[in-house]
Design a protein around this motif. Structure first.
Motif, PDB file in Angstrom:
ATOM      1  N   GLU A  42      21.153  41.772  44.496  1.00 43.78           N
ATOM      2  CA  GLU A  42      19.968  40.870  44.898  1.00 43.78           C
ATOM      3  C   GLU A  42      19.154  40.342  44.148  1.00 43.78           C
ATOM      4  O   GLU A  42      18.589  39.244  43.966  1.00 43.78           O
ATOM      5  N   LEU A  43      18.630  41.356  43.013  1.00 44.58           N
ATOM      6  CA  LEU A  43      17.754  40.825  42.134  1.00 44.58           C
ATOM      7  C   LEU A  43      18.422  39.795  41.236  1.00 44.58           C
ATOM      8  O   LEU A  43      17.713  38.729  40.861  1.00 44.58           O
ATOM      9  N   ARG A 100      20.914  37.636  41.879  1.00 50.07           N
ATOM     10  CA  ARG A 100      21.042  36.415  42.821  1.00 50.07           C
ATOM     11  C   ARG A 100      19.803  35.497  42.647  1.00 50.07           C
ATOM     12  O   ARG A 100      20.575  34.209  42.769  1.00 50.07           O
ATOM     13  N   ASP A 101      18.855  35.847  42.530  1.00 45.83           N
ATOM     14  CA  ASP A 101      17.625  35.105  42.567  1.00 45.83           C
ATOM     15  C   ASP A 101      17.761  34.435  41.223  1.00 45.83           C
ATOM     16  O   ASP A 101      16.992  32.942  41.140  1.00 45.83           O
ATOM     17  N   THR A 102      18.125  34.830  40.116  1.00 48.70           N
ATOM     18  CA  THR A 102      18.314  34.074  38.866  1.00 48.70           C
ATOM     19  C   THR A 102      19.615  33.694  38.222  1.00 48.70           C
ATOM     20  O   THR A 102      19.581  33.020  37.250  1.00 48.70           O
ATOM     21  N   THR A 116      16.818  26.919  41.239  1.00 48.18           N
ATOM     22  CA  THR A 116      17.366  28.194  41.641  1.00 48.18           C
ATOM     23  C   THR A 116      16.854  28.512  42.913  1.00 48.18           C
ATOM     24  O   THR A 116      15.864  28.152  43.363  1.00 48.18           O
ATOM     25  N   GLU A 117      17.726  29.809  43.515  1.00 49.53           N
ATOM     26  CA  GLU A 117      17.173  30.258  44.556  1.00 49.53           C
ATOM     27  C   GLU A 117      15.907  30.638  44.480  1.00 49.53           C
ATOM     28  O   GLU A 117      14.956  30.519  45.540  1.00 49.53           O
ATOM     29  N   ARG A 118      15.508  31.507  43.660  1.00 51.89           N
ATOM     30  CA  ARG A 118      14.007  32.074  43.295  1.00 51.89           C
ATOM     31  C   ARG A 118      13.082  30.973  43.687  1.00 51.89           C
ATOM     32  O   ARG A 118      11.910  31.189  44.161  1.00 51.89           O
ATOM     33  N   THR A 138      12.578  29.812  47.685  1.00 59.68           N
ATOM     34  CA  THR A 138      12.537  30.816  48.671  1.00 59.68           C
ATOM     35  C   THR A 138      11.571  31.811  48.323  1.00 59.68           C
ATOM     36  O   THR A 138      11.610  32.331  47.098  1.00 59.68           O
ATOM     37  N   GLU A 139      10.510  32.203  49.132  1.00 60.74           N
ATOM     38  CA  GLU A 139       9.852  33.535  48.916  1.00 60.74           C
ATOM     39  C   GLU A 139      10.322  34.727  49.708  1.00 60.74           C
ATOM     40  O   GLU A 139      10.219  35.887  49.361  1.00 60.74           O
ATOM     41  N   GLY A 187      13.766  34.765  51.100  1.00 68.18           N
ATOM     42  CA  GLY A 187      15.341  34.970  51.106  1.00 68.18           C
ATOM     43  C   GLY A 187      15.804  34.313  52.444  1.00 68.18           C
ATOM     44  O   GLY A 187      17.148  34.179  52.712  1.00 68.18           O
ATOM     45  N   TYR A 228      14.194  28.004  53.238  1.00 67.16           N
ATOM     46  CA  TYR A 228      14.257  27.674  51.868  1.00 67.16           C
ATOM     47  C   TYR A 228      13.568  26.360  51.977  1.00 67.16           C
ATOM     48  O   TYR A 228      13.839  25.679  53.011  1.00 67.16           O
TER      49      TYR A 228
END
Length: 78
Positions: free
Chosen positions: A19-20, A22-24, A40-42, A45-46, A48, A51
């Motif tokens: 999960e960590l 996936r954010d980067t 990036t996803e990070r 979204t704050e 998850g 978006y």
């Protein structure tokens, strides 16, 4: 149990590590239909779940509404 990133195929020992990552993960980038930016996803979204395009001048929001995964994009042929 091994956890595998579906975007870059890297493996992780725990679900939290995945999960960590996936954010980067640069292979898991998103793009916005409204403005055309990639991010990036990070950045999008704050929590998850919700978006929003990180571009201040853009109103794009929602996975599969305005925001899509780069890996899901198809190249159009003319």
């Amino acid at each position: 149990m091994t956890h595998i990133c579906r975007n870059c195929k890297r493996t992780f020992g725990t679900e939290l590590e995945l999960e960590l990552h996936r954010d980067t993960c640069s292979a898991g980038q998103l793009y916005c239909d409204e403005c055309g930016d990639r991010f990036t996803e990070r950045a999008a979204t704050e929590d998850g779940w919700h978006y929003r395009c990180p571009n201040e001048d853009c109103d794009g929001s929602g996975i599969d509404d305005d925001i899509h995964k780069v890996s899901d994009a198809r190249v159009a042929k003319q």
